[in-house]
Design a protein around this motif. Structure first.
Motif, PDB file in Angstrom:
ATOM      1  N   TRP A  63      26.016  59.673  15.907  1.00 24.13           N
ATOM      2  CA  TRP A  63      25.875  60.866  15.058  1.00 24.13           C
ATOM      3  C   TRP A  63      24.639  60.762  14.171  1.00 24.13           C
ATOM      4  CZ3 TRP A  63      31.707  60.429  13.576  1.00 24.13           C
ATOM      5  CH2 TRP A  63      32.481  61.133  14.515  1.00 24.13           C
ATOM      6  N   LEU A  64      24.304  59.543  13.778  1.00 28.12           N
ATOM      7  CA  LEU A  64      23.133  59.359  12.902  1.00 28.12           C
ATOM      8  C   LEU A  64      21.824  59.303  13.694  1.00 28.12           C
ATOM      9  CD1 LEU A  64      24.399  56.739  10.255  1.00 28.12           C
ATOM     10  CD2 LEU A  64      23.778  59.125   9.836  1.00 28.12           C
ATOM     11  N   GLY A  65      21.923  59.424  15.030  1.00 32.35           N
ATOM     12  CA  GLY A  65      20.716  59.427  15.860  1.00 32.35           C
ATOM     13  C   GLY A  65      20.295  58.038  16.297  1.00 32.35           C
ATOM     14  N   GLY A  66      21.192  57.038  16.169  1.00 37.34           N
ATOM     15  CA  GLY A  66      20.862  55.665  16.569  1.00 37.34           C
ATOM     16  C   GLY A  66      21.007  55.445  18.074  1.00 37.34           C
ATOM     17  N   VAL A  72      30.918  55.705  26.390  1.00 37.79           N
ATOM     18  CA  VAL A  72      32.254  56.055  25.894  1.00 37.79           C
ATOM     19  C   VAL A  72      32.187  56.514  24.426  1.00 37.79           C
ATOM     20  CG1 VAL A  72      32.894  53.695  25.144  1.00 37.79           C
ATOM     21  CG2 VAL A  72      34.650  55.241  26.001  1.00 37.79           C
ATOM     22  N   ASP A  73      31.266  55.912  23.648  1.00 37.55           N
ATOM     23  CA  ASP A  73      31.089  56.324  22.241  1.00 37.55           C
ATOM     24  C   ASP A  73      30.460  57.709  22.171  1.00 37.55           C
ATOM     25  OD1 ASP A  73      31.851  53.685  21.368  1.00 37.55           O
ATOM     26  OD2 ASP A  73      29.856  53.029  22.000  1.00 37.55           O
ATOM     27  N   ARG A  74      29.462  57.915  23.038  1.00 36.90           N
ATOM     28  CA  ARG A  74      28.763  59.213  23.035  1.00 36.90           C
ATOM     29  C   ARG A  74      29.724  60.337  23.444  1.00 36.90           C
ATOM     30  NH1 ARG A  74      24.734  55.581  24.784  1.00 36.90           N
ATOM     31  NH2 ARG A  74      25.058  55.912  27.012  1.00 36.90           N
ATOM     32  N   ALA A  75      30.591  60.050  24.416  1.00 39.50           N
ATOM     33  CA  ALA A  75      31.551  61.072  24.860  1.00 39.50           C
ATOM     34  C   ALA A  75      32.497  61.440  23.720  1.00 39.50           C
ATOM     35  CB  ALA A  75      32.330  60.555  26.065  1.00 39.50           C
ATOM     36  N   ALA A  76      32.999  60.427  23.016  1.00 40.00           N
ATOM     37  CA  ALA A  76      33.913  60.700  21.896  1.00 40.00           C
ATOM     38  C   ALA A  76      33.182  61.444  20.785  1.00 40.00           C
ATOM     39  CB  ALA A  76      34.494  59.390  21.355  1.00 40.00           C
ATOM     40  N   ALA A  77      31.950  61.027  20.522  1.00 37.33           N
ATOM     41  CA  ALA A  77      31.157  61.668  19.465  1.00 37.33           C
ATOM     42  C   ALA A  77      30.913  63.129  19.800  1.00 37.33           C
ATOM     43  CB  ALA A  77      29.834  60.926  19.288  1.00 37.33           C
ATOM     44  N   GLU A  78      30.593  63.399  21.068  1.00 37.89           N
ATOM     45  CA  GLU A  78      30.312  64.780  21.491  1.00 37.89           C
ATOM     46  C   GLU A  78      31.575  65.640  21.392  1.00 37.89           C
ATOM     47  OE1 GLU A  78      27.543  66.298  22.306  1.00 37.89           O
ATOM     48  OE2 GLU A  78      26.124  64.648  22.553  1.00 37.89           O
ATOM     49  N   GLN A  79      32.723  65.048  21.706  1.00 36.50           N
ATOM     50  CA  GLN A  79      33.982  65.812  21.609  1.00 36.50           C
ATOM     51  C   GLN A  79      34.240  66.252  20.174  1.00 36.50           C
ATOM     52  OE1 GLN A  79      37.371  63.859  23.289  1.00 36.50           O
ATOM     53  NE2 GLN A  79      37.064  64.874  25.260  1.00 36.50           N
ATOM     54  N   VAL A  80      33.986  65.344  19.240  1.00 36.56           N
ATOM     55  CA  VAL A  80      34.167  65.707  17.829  1.00 36.56           C
ATOM     56  C   VAL A  80      33.167  66.789  17.447  1.00 36.56           C
ATOM     57  CG1 VAL A  80      34.025  64.867  15.440  1.00 36.56           C
ATOM     58  CG2 VAL A  80      35.119  63.455  17.198  1.00 36.56           C
ATOM     59  N   MET A  81      31.924  66.632  17.903  1.00 35.65           N
ATOM     60  CA  MET A  81      30.894  67.630  17.570  1.00 35.65           C
ATOM     61  C   MET A  81      31.268  69.018  18.100  1.00 35.65           C
ATOM     62  SD  MET A  81      27.715  65.105  18.365  1.00 35.65           S
ATOM     63  CE  MET A  81      26.502  66.335  18.727  1.00 35.65           C
ATOM     64  N   ALA A  82      31.936  69.029  19.270  1.00 33.59           N
ATOM     65  CA  ALA A  82      32.315  70.319  19.864  1.00 33.59           C
ATOM     66  C   ALA A  82      33.365  71.029  19.013  1.00 33.59           C
ATOM     67  CB  ALA A  82      32.839  70.099  21.278  1.00 33.59           C
ATOM     68  N   THR A  83      34.292  70.243  18.431  1.00 34.92           N
ATOM     69  CA  THR A  83      35.354  70.871  17.625  1.00 34.92           C
ATOM     70  C   THR A  83      34.942  71.001  16.155  1.00 34.92           C
ATOM     71  OG1 THR A  83      36.341  68.662  17.632  1.00 34.92           O
ATOM     72  CG2 THR A  83      37.456  70.355  18.914  1.00 34.92           C
ATOM     73  N   PRO A  85      31.282  70.887  14.467  1.00 36.10           N
ATOM     74  CA  PRO A  85      29.828  70.675  14.493  1.00 36.10           C
ATOM     75  C   PRO A  85      29.272  70.127  13.178  1.00 36.10           C
ATOM     76  CG  PRO A  85      30.412  72.867  15.316  1.00 36.10           C
ATOM     77  CD  PRO A  85      31.674  72.267  14.789  1.00 36.10           C
ATOM     78  N   ASP A  86      29.967  70.384  12.061  1.00 38.08           N
ATOM     79  CA  ASP A  86      29.493  69.920  10.758  1.00 38.08           C
ATOM     80  C   ASP A  86      29.502  68.405  10.616  1.00 38.08           C
ATOM     81  OD1 ASP A  86      28.606  72.087   9.452  1.00 38.08           O
ATOM     82  OD2 ASP A  86      30.223  72.180   7.970  1.00 38.08           O
ATOM     83  N   ILE A  87      30.077  67.713  11.598  1.00 34.74           N
ATOM     84  CA  ILE A  87      30.118  66.252  11.489  1.00 34.74           C
ATOM     85  C   ILE A  87      28.704  65.679  11.316  1.00 34.74           C
ATOM     86  CG2 ILE A  87      30.115  65.890  14.012  1.00 34.74           C
ATOM     87  CD1 ILE A  87      31.966  63.720  11.426  1.00 34.74           C
ATOM     88  N   LEU A  88      27.730  66.315  11.947  1.00 32.33           N
ATOM     89  CA  LEU A  88      26.355  65.790  11.850  1.00 32.33           C
ATOM     90  C   LEU A  88      25.807  65.933  10.432  1.00 32.33           C
ATOM     91  CD1 LEU A  88      24.818  66.989  15.240  1.00 32.33           C
ATOM     92  CD2 LEU A  88      25.807  64.763  14.658  1.00 32.33           C
ATOM     93  N   VAL A  91      27.813  63.223   8.191  1.00 31.04           N
ATOM     94  CA  VAL A  91      27.437  61.791   8.220  1.00 31.04           C
ATOM     95  C   VAL A  91      26.081  61.572   7.529  1.00 31.04           C
ATOM     96  CG1 VAL A  91      28.815  61.209  10.246  1.00 31.04           C
ATOM     97  CG2 VAL A  91      26.438  61.909  10.571  1.00 31.04           C
ATOM     98  N   ARG A  92      25.192  62.528   7.666  1.00 27.94           N
ATOM     99  CA  ARG A  92      23.898  62.391   6.963  1.00 27.94           C
ATOM    100  C   ARG A  92      24.105  62.520   5.456  1.00 27.94           C
ATOM    101  NH1 ARG A  92      22.976  63.522  11.912  1.00 27.94           N
ATOM    102  NH2 ARG A  92      21.059  62.883  12.963  1.00 27.94           N
ATOM    103  N   ALA A  93      24.968  63.438   5.071  1.00 20.57           N
ATOM    104  CA  ALA A  93      25.270  63.601   3.640  1.00 20.57           C
ATOM    105  C   ALA A  93      25.914  62.331   3.092  1.00 20.57           C
ATOM    106  CB  ALA A  93      26.193  64.797   3.435  1.00 20.57           C
ATOM    107  N   GLN A  94      26.696  61.660   3.942  1.00 22.66           N
ATOM    108  CA  GLN A  94      27.344  60.420   3.492  1.00 22.66           C
ATOM    109  C   GLN A  94      26.304  59.330   3.226  1.00 22.66           C
ATOM    110  OE1 GLN A  94      31.154  59.346   5.222  1.00 22.66           O
ATOM    111  NE2 GLN A  94      30.394  57.270   5.574  1.00 22.66           N
TER     112      GLN A  94
END
Ligand SMILES: C[S@@+](CC[C@H](N)C(=O)[O-])C[C@H]1O[C@@H](n2cnc3c(N)ncnc32)[C@H](O)[C@@H]1O
Length: 306
Positions: A63-66, A72-83, A85-88, A91-94
């Motif tokens: 999510w941070l662009g690393g 498997v991590d990217r797939a899970a990350a993308e699933q969260v982003m799909a439901t 989108p503000d996750i991005l 995490v930057r705000a964090q």
């Protein structure tokens, strides 16, 4: 399980690791496992990494662009982003909150010792970098339980010579081990800032995260601080619930978002620094900061022990 090995230059990519070791080599636990690095050199160690299930450190890295993440991590990350989108943004705000909180603690509160639990993979403005820009003598102990973070710990150990950094490979629930090992580098007779950013949601209610926080706060003297960043369950409620549920279907360690009241309760007995527990992009954001009007499902706060 594949093995990964740090190179001699410090930070390296997983692709380089794969070239270094390949799959199928015999598993060898590094000497630094379940122990402390600081004076210890992590060089030459191998860690076993489970690439069959997503791990929060690697998902967060994605999510941070690393680059330190697997399919498997990217797939899970993308699933969260799909439901959600503000996750991005979240995490930057964090990371920005981490920077502002550490700067506040070092520059305004005069804190010179930090215990950063659930460190994550090295990113921009790690705790020791922000603290040592204000106070080069600042001492920072990092704690994480993910082998990938251990592998990259070298980047977290690049302290200014006037200060010190160390890394403890341990589970947050094991506060006894953490506090005993941290005492080698931190003076628990002097104030310490306990940093729990984006990690308490990895501790389910059954494991009593409040008791973990209380044990850590009990171990530090008056004048110490507690900083927490924690995903919110009561902002963007439906999206957050859906994204957490999706993520938790694939992992062994489920995540738990918590309400404003639940996050505030972690600060029981402490004096909250203004503005209290708020959506973390609004915590001391400064008057020129853009975007604080939007809602963000991530709480942050800083409390001081009397
Ligand atoms: C989302 S990242 C947060 C990184 C960083 N604190 C930040 O705010 O940018 C969460 C980190 O907590 C670590 N973690 C999760 N559960 C943990 C546990 N029980 N003990 C120690 N570390 C844990 C993960 O390995 C990961 O590196």
């Amino acid at each position: 399980m594949p093995l990964y090995k740090p190179d001699h230059t410090g930070l390296h990519t997983i692709a380089q690791c794969e070239r270094l070791t390949g799959e199928g080599e015999p598993e060898r636990q590094p000497e630094g496992r379940s122990g402390m690095m600081g004076e210890l050199e992590p060089e030459g160690e191998c860690v076993s990494v489970d690439t069959s299930v997503p791990h929060i450190a690697r998902v967060y890295d994605y999510w941070l662009g690393g680059k330190d993440n697997f399919a498997v991590d990217r797939a899970a990350a993308e699933q969260v982003m799909a439901t959600f989108p503000d996750i991005l943004v979240s995490v930057r705000a964090q990371r920005a909150f981490l920077g502002r909180a550490v700067h506040y603690l070092a520059a305004e509160a005069g804190i010179r010792q930090f215990l950063d639990l659930g460190t994550g993979l090295p990113s921009g403005n790690n705790t020791h970098e922000v603290a040592q820009r204000v106070a080069p003598q600042a001492r920072v102990v990092y704690v994480d339980n993910d082998p990938i973070v251990l592998l990259h710990a070298r980047a977290l150990l690049a302290s200014r010579p006037e200060g010190a950094t160390a890394y403890i490979d341990a589970d947050l629930r094991d506060t006894g081990t953490i506090l005993a090992q941290a005492a080698r580098n931190l003076d628990f007779g002097e104030p310490v800032a306990i940093m729990l950013l984006g990690v308490l949601h990895c501790i389910p209610d059954n494991d009593d995260p409040a008791a973990i926080v209380a044990r850590l706060v009990d171990a530090v003297p008056p004048g110490s601080y507690l900083t927490i960043a924690h995903p919110a369950s009561d902002v963007a409620t439906d999206q957050m619930a859906a994204s957490m549920q999706k993520y938790n279907e694939h992992v062994t360690v489920p995540l738990t978002a918590r309400s404003h009241d639940e996050v505030s309760a972690f600060f029981a007995g402490l004096d909250l620094v203004e503005p209290g527990v708020v959506q973390l992009h609004r915590w001391r954001a400064g008057t020129g900061h853009q975007g604080t009007g939007r809602e963000l499902a991530n709480y942050g706060g800083v409390g001081r022990k009397r």
